[in-house]
Structure formats: C-alpha cells, structure tokens
Write a protein that holds these residues in place. Structure first.
Motif, short mmCIF file in Angstrom:
data_model
loop_
_atom_site.label_atom_id
_atom_site.label_comp_id
_atom_site.label_asym_id
_atom_site.label_seq_id
_atom_site.Cartn_x
_atom_site.Cartn_y
_atom_site.Cartn_z
N UNK A 1 47.36 -32.01 3.99
CA UNK A 1 47.94 -30.81 4.59
C UNK A 1 47.35 -30.56 5.98
N UNK A 2 46.05 -30.80 6.13
CA UNK A 2 45.41 -30.61 7.43
C UNK A 2 46.03 -31.52 8.49
N UNK A 3 46.26 -32.78 8.16
CA UNK A 3 46.87 -33.70 9.12
C UNK A 3 48.26 -33.24 9.53
N UNK A 4 49.03 -32.70 8.60
CA UNK A 4 50.38 -32.22 8.95
C UNK A 4 50.28 -31.03 9.90
N UNK A 5 49.33 -30.14 9.66
CA UNK A 5 49.13 -28.99 10.54
C UNK A 5 48.74 -29.46 11.94
N UNK A 6 47.82 -30.44 12.02
CA UNK A 6 47.38 -30.94 13.32
C UNK A 6 48.51 -31.65 14.06
N UNK A 7 49.41 -32.29 13.33
CA UNK A 7 50.58 -32.90 13.97
C UNK A 7 51.44 -31.83 14.63
N UNK A 8 51.64 -30.72 13.93
CA UNK A 8 52.43 -29.62 14.49
C UNK A 8 51.73 -29.00 15.69
N UNK A 9 50.40 -28.85 15.61
CA UNK A 9 49.64 -28.27 16.72
C UNK A 9 49.76 -29.15 17.96
N UNK A 10 49.64 -30.47 17.80
CA UNK A 10 49.76 -31.36 18.95
C UNK A 10 51.13 -31.23 19.61
N UNK A 11 52.17 -31.11 18.81
CA UNK A 11 53.51 -30.95 19.36
C UNK A 11 53.60 -29.67 20.20
#
Length: 221
Positions: free
Chosen positions: A161-171
């Motif tokens: 879940x953390x990796x998915x959140x960080x993907x969204x943050x980078x976008x």
C-alpha cells in the motif's frame, strides 16, 4: 554444499553471504544522492567534464550519472554477496531503460515517470503475491529481520500500500512542480517519508520477530 542463487533468497531461506544492513541501505541510497548532486550542480560538472555536456542539461547529466551509479551499486552488492537484491535490481532495470530513453530522446518525462512506474509495480507485485499466499517482501528484508509468516504477510501488505501511495505522490509532484523541486523531493522528502514509515513498523516487527531486533540471538517467547 549450499545451493547458490543469483537472486537473494526469500524469507527464512538459508542464508548465504550477508551484507551489513547499513551498507545495503547506503548502496540503495547512493545512486539517488548522485542524481540529486548532479542535477543541482549540472553546469559545474559540464564545465569540468566536457563529455558530460554532450548528454544535455543538468537533468540529463544527472540521469546519465544515476545510471552509472546504479550499475556500480549493483556490482558492489554482487561482489560482496554473489547475489543481487531483488528490488534494487528491478528498479535498476527501469533506471537503465527510462534513463536511456530520457537521454536519447532528450525528454525529461521518462525519468520523472520512473518512480511512479517502479513504485506502482512494486505495490502491485507485493499485493499480488499475497493473493497467491506469497510474502514477497521477505526477499528484501530477510537479511535484516527474522519474522514469522504472519509478520511477513502484514509487513508485505503495508509496504504494498505504501508503494502505491508513493507512486501517486510522485505523479502529483512531477506534474505540478519544477524539475528542481521534483529532484529535491525525490531525495530529501521521499527518503525521510520512507524512513518514518519504516520506524512506524517497529511495533509490528517486535510482535512477530523470531529473533530479537537488537542483537539477542534467542527467539522471542
């Protein structure tokens, strides 16, 4: 004789050559520091090393050096352990692919999208592995922690879940802010956020540890 594996072993697998967890962390962080330094000092580097100027502006110089540093870090890991760490290996693959496209096409978008794709991929792999009963995070942390199966499942879920959140943050960051801000965020915000997240997992690690987190070799009772 123990079987030798090219890729580091999974959770609770027999250990081969260990690498100090702090050294492992330094090898994973090092390429990012090189990237930030090269992006912030691009003109200075181009002036002193004219060959780098052929790559383009600061971000393209940083991308080229990022690729080199990534290969060096993986090579050092291989030299010390004769295995390759799974997630840095996957990330390194995308660094090479997207870095090559960035420099070849002189388009910043590719390297800026790399963290989004890698984080989304890691999140999907970790959460997808759980659907098949596999706690794949153990391939990353098995040398640092010894957890029971329930602990690996919970930790894998949280990291997915953390990796998915960080993907969204980078976008959000690369699409709405300057290149310099994005490059600084990538090193000086992403890493602290990750460290804070890791510290928040300590209670879970303590509950599910099969060995003490602080050097005691006796299993937790």
């Amino acid at each position: 004789m123990a079987e030798h594996h090219l890729i580091e072993g999974g959770p609770n697998a027999p250990e081969e050559n260990k690498i100090n967890p702090m050294l492992k962390f330094a090898l994973e962080l090092g390429p990012l520091v090189v990237f930030f330094f090269a992006n912030s000092r691009g003109p200075w580097l181009a002036e002193r090393f004219p060959a780098l100027a052929e790559l383009g502006g600061p971000l393209f110089i940083a991308t080229g050096l990022f690729m080199v540093a990534t290969v060096v870090a993986l090579s050092v890991s291989w030299a010390l352990t004769r295995t390759l760490p799974v997630m840095p290996l996957v990330s390194g693959f995308f660094v090479i692919v997207f870095g090559t496209l960035t420099i070849w096409l002189q388009n910043e978008t590719f390297i800026k999208m790399k963290p989004t794709i890698v984080n989304a991929l890691f999140g999907a792999i970790l959460l997808g592995g759980l659907l098949f009963g596999r706690s794949l995070l153990g391939y990353v942390f098995n040398q640092a922690f010894k957890l029971d199966d329930a602990g690996w499942r919970k930790l894998t879920m949280r990291w997915g879940l953390f990796f998915l959140v960080m993907a969204a943050v980078n976008e959000i960051v690369w699409r709405n802010f300057s290149t310099d801000f994005w490059a600084g965020f990538k090193v000086w915000a992403t890493m602290p956020i990750t460290m804070v997240f890791m510290l928040c997992q300590i209670p879970l690690l303590q509950r599910h540890a099969t060995e003490s987190l602080f050097g005691d070799t006796e299993p937790k009772k």
